[in-house]
Design a protein around this motif. Sequence first.
Motif, PDB file in Angstrom:
ATOM      1  N   UNK A 106       4.048  18.475  11.750  1.00  0.00           N
ATOM      2  CA  UNK A 106       5.047  18.284  12.812  1.00  0.00           C
ATOM      3  C   UNK A 106       6.431  18.334  12.179  1.00  0.00           C
ATOM      4  N   UNK A 107       7.411  18.790  12.932  1.00  0.00           N
ATOM      5  CA  UNK A 107       8.787  18.789  12.414  1.00  0.00           C
ATOM      6  C   UNK A 107       9.212  17.363  12.065  1.00  0.00           C
ATOM      7  N   UNK A 108       9.938  17.253  10.964  1.00  0.00           N
ATOM      8  CA  UNK A 108      10.479  15.972  10.496  1.00  0.00           C
ATOM      9  C   UNK A 108       9.379  14.955  10.148  1.00  0.00           C
ATOM     10  N   UNK A 109       8.234  15.429   9.703  1.00  0.00           N
ATOM     11  CA  UNK A 109       7.200  14.495   9.242  1.00  0.00           C
ATOM     12  C   UNK A 109       7.724  13.740   8.023  1.00  0.00           C
ATOM     13  N   UNK A 110       7.535  12.431   8.024  1.00  0.00           N
ATOM     14  CA  UNK A 110       8.084  11.605   6.947  1.00  0.00           C
ATOM     15  C   UNK A 110       7.308  10.296   6.890  1.00  0.00           C
ATOM     16  N   UNK A 111       6.736   9.954   5.721  1.00  0.00           N
ATOM     17  CA  UNK A 111       5.997   8.683   5.634  1.00  0.00           C
ATOM     18  C   UNK A 111       6.856   7.471   6.001  1.00  0.00           C
ATOM     19  N   UNK A 112       8.180   7.606   5.882  1.00  0.00           N
ATOM     20  CA  UNK A 112       9.069   6.474   6.189  1.00  0.00           C
ATOM     21  C   UNK A 112       9.591   6.504   7.622  1.00  0.00           C
ATOM     22  N   UNK A 113       9.108   7.411   8.458  1.00  0.00           N
ATOM     23  CA  UNK A 113       9.600   7.514   9.830  1.00  0.00           C
ATOM     24  C   UNK A 113       9.252   6.260  10.627  1.00  0.00           C
ATOM     25  N   UNK A 114      10.130   5.844  11.539  1.00  0.00           N
ATOM     26  CA  UNK A 114       9.831   4.679  12.387  1.00  0.00           C
ATOM     27  C   UNK A 114       8.800   4.989  13.475  1.00  0.00           C
ATOM     28  N   UNK A 115       8.464   6.256  13.615  1.00  0.00           N
ATOM     29  CA  UNK A 115       7.504   6.666  14.651  1.00  0.00           C
ATOM     30  C   UNK A 115       6.153   6.963  13.988  1.00  0.00           C
ATOM     31  N   UNK A 116       5.120   6.274  14.477  1.00  0.00           N
ATOM     32  CA  UNK A 116       3.816   6.327  13.814  1.00  0.00           C
ATOM     33  C   UNK A 116       3.257   7.749  13.735  1.00  0.00           C
ATOM     34  N   UNK A 117       3.499   8.552  14.750  1.00  0.00           N
ATOM     35  CA  UNK A 117       3.002   9.932  14.744  1.00  0.00           C
ATOM     36  C   UNK A 117       3.589  10.697  13.557  1.00  0.00           C
ATOM     37  N   UNK A 118       4.880  10.619  13.389  1.00  0.00           N
ATOM     38  CA  UNK A 118       5.568  11.365  12.337  1.00  0.00           C
ATOM     39  C   UNK A 118       5.290  10.761  10.960  1.00  0.00           C
ATOM     40  N   UNK A 119       5.173   9.429  10.896  1.00  0.00           N
ATOM     41  CA  UNK A 119       4.862   8.793   9.626  1.00  0.00           C
ATOM     42  C   UNK A 119       3.452   9.164   9.158  1.00  0.00           C
ATOM     43  N   UNK A 120       2.507   9.178  10.087  1.00  0.00           N
ATOM     44  CA  UNK A 120       1.142   9.554   9.716  1.00  0.00           C
ATOM     45  C   UNK A 120       1.050  10.983   9.227  1.00  0.00           C
ATOM     46  N   UNK A 121       1.735  11.891   9.899  1.00  0.00           N
ATOM     47  CA  UNK A 121       1.755  13.288   9.453  1.00  0.00           C
ATOM     48  C   UNK A 121       2.378  13.407   8.071  1.00  0.00           C
ATOM     49  N   UNK A 122       3.422  12.614   7.838  1.00  0.00           N
ATOM     50  CA  UNK A 122       4.055  12.649   6.524  1.00  0.00           C
ATOM     51  C   UNK A 122       3.129  12.164   5.423  1.00  0.00           C
ATOM     52  N   UNK A 123       2.313  11.153   5.702  1.00  0.00           N
ATOM     53  CA  UNK A 123       1.366  10.660   4.701  1.00  0.00           C
ATOM     54  C   UNK A 123       0.302  11.710   4.362  1.00  0.00           C
ATOM     55  N   UNK A 124      -0.139  12.445   5.369  1.00  0.00           N
ATOM     56  CA  UNK A 124      -1.136  13.496   5.112  1.00  0.00           C
ATOM     57  C   UNK A 124      -0.512  14.624   4.282  1.00  0.00           C
ATOM     58  N   UNK A 125       0.719  15.000   4.598  1.00  0.00           N
ATOM     59  CA  UNK A 125       1.404  16.013   3.786  1.00  0.00           C
ATOM     60  C   UNK A 125       1.525  15.546   2.332  1.00  0.00           C
ATOM     61  N   UNK A 126       1.874  14.287   2.159  1.00  0.00           N
ATOM     62  CA  UNK A 126       2.030  13.726   0.824  1.00  0.00           C
ATOM     63  C   UNK A 126       0.705  13.794   0.052  1.00  0.00           C
ATOM     64  N   UNK A 127      -0.374  13.497   0.736  1.00  0.00           N
ATOM     65  CA  UNK A 127      -1.690  13.546   0.087  1.00  0.00           C
ATOM     66  C   UNK A 127      -2.061  14.993  -0.269  1.00  0.00           C
ATOM     67  N   UNK A 128      -1.780  15.913   0.629  1.00  0.00           N
ATOM     68  CA  UNK A 128      -2.135  17.317   0.384  1.00  0.00           C
ATOM     69  C   UNK A 128      -1.395  17.883  -0.815  1.00  0.00           C
ATOM     70  N   UNK A 129      -0.098  17.617  -0.904  1.00  0.00           N
ATOM     71  CA  UNK A 129       0.690  18.202  -1.996  1.00  0.00           C
ATOM     72  C   UNK A 129       0.285  17.653  -3.363  1.00  0.00           C
ATOM     73  N   UNK A 130      -0.416  16.507  -3.393  1.00  0.00           N
ATOM     74  CA  UNK A 130      -0.870  15.947  -4.663  1.00  0.00           C
ATOM     75  C   UNK A 130      -2.234  16.484  -5.090  1.00  0.00           C
ATOM     76  N   UNK A 131      -2.900  17.231  -4.227  1.00  0.00           N
ATOM     77  CA  UNK A 131      -4.230  17.752  -4.544  1.00  0.00           C
ATOM     78  C   UNK A 131      -4.135  19.033  -5.366  1.00  0.00           C
ATOM     79  N   UNK A 132      -5.140  19.294  -6.222  1.00  0.00           N
ATOM     80  CA  UNK A 132      -5.131  20.524  -7.035  1.00  0.00           C
ATOM     81  C   UNK A 132      -5.654  21.717  -6.244  1.00  0.00           C
ATOM     82  N   UNK A 133      -4.917  22.113  -5.231  1.00  0.00           N
ATOM     83  CA  UNK A 133      -5.348  23.220  -4.378  1.00  0.00           C
ATOM     84  C   UNK A 133      -4.123  23.907  -3.793  1.00  0.00           C
ATOM     85  N   UNK A 134      -4.197  25.209  -3.612  1.00  0.00           N
ATOM     86  CA  UNK A 134      -3.110  25.938  -2.959  1.00  0.00           C
ATOM     87  C   UNK A 134      -2.985  25.517  -1.506  1.00  0.00           C
TER      88      UNK A 134
END
Length: 472
Positions: A278-306
């Motif tokens: 989602x646009x503006x996904x951020x683990x620190x967002x005050x909105x749970x939808x955007x914060x949750x999306x940001x946490x998943x992005x954070x997890x994905x970028x740490x994985x050893x996969x393209x």
Amino acid sequence: MQPGAGLLPLRIRGRPAADRAGHRVGPAHGNAGRARGRGGHSLGTVGRAAGHGHGRSAQRRPGRARRTHRRRAWEPGAGARSGRAAATLATVHRADHSPLCRDAPTRDAHPRPRGRPNDHGDRARAGAPGHPHRSRPSPGHGSHRPAAHARRSRGYRRPTISEAIMSSTQTYAVTGAFSYSGRAITAELKARGHHVRTLTAHPRRTADAEGPDEVRPLNFDDPGELRSSLRGVDTLINTFWVRFPHGGTTFADAVDRSNGLLDAAVDAGVRRIVHVSITHADPASPYAYFAGKGLVEQHLTALPIGHSVLRPAILFGGQAVLINNIAWLLRNLPVFAIGGRGTYRIRGIHLADLAHLCADEAESDTDVLLDAVGPERPTFRELVTLVRTAVGSRAALIDVPEPLVPVCAAALGAVMRDTLLTKQEYQAMAHGLADTTGAPTGDLAISDWIAKNGHRLGRTYLNDTRGRRMPR
């Protein structure tokens, strides 16, 4: 003709000159005298009684297969077969016409002159099924067997059409290929010739010509089954998420399930992941939808996969819930409430553009983070005005205090048995999280699509909670 000469499916003439000189012509030469039969006597013994054996031992050696071959049409005694020899020949004849040897050469229609070899030498018919010591003739030099059949052996099985397709295409997995965005992504991948597998919470649904080619379970509670569902996949396109807490599933649950799915993809050997965020996904967002999306992005970028992360704001095209239900309200209510002054902007992307982006990134090898947005970013008031004009509505557009918008939406939702708009959805939109200022990644303009589809927008209400339509 000497007794027994016409009973044997054997070559009973002497060894060719080339073999006598020490140059072996084929595995069958020099072994005719060793050919053995059943029933208490060796066929080689009968051959010597007829005067045609080579004088070699006719004792049957353990572990050696019985050698027989069909008599050539030009050999002596080819026309007289009876008793054990005829039965043995019938067995060889049936083997020659087994499914693995349907194109085996037939006997010559006209007998050749006695003592005259055929066009590929005086060798026995090479490549008899199941015999480990007979070489196969190379295609061309007198062989009637096509090259494809010359390469066959027992156990060969022609691949099925689906197996042939699978071997020449990549398999892409799409979560929720029967859903709104998943179906469009699946259609785009199939249009490019890819094999599509879906992971769905409804695994009993069957594949169809317009949908996925395979259906596998999306079982978040069983990591082993998740890995099994993803095994053999080149790229996973993940569209899984929840719009709001519902049925006991929270945003925290959605984060855990998404991360478990991504981990399973890595363990299953998936090459690449395309994640729809989602646009503006951020683990620190005050909105749970955007914060949750940001946490998943954070997890994905740490994985050893393209990976590629695509960030849309809202979607339009097809059965677009938001715009369709705005049109339904404008068709059926005398007034339409707009929170504040409606100056917050909406930057949507057409469903086909999102599907095209997902397919492009699935085929790519570059890690990217993209806003999936179209070329236009109208204000919310401008968007509602476009829809009102397209459907021919006379509803009045009125401004209401922002705190009243979630209250009005909840009241209408109770009547429609749906969740029209949550408080956090409205607040995030009013704070500009449905807009970006970057370059567009989609081509289709939302104003053009609304103008072209106004005649059908809002004819039915799309219930996003129950997944059903409510007629006008």
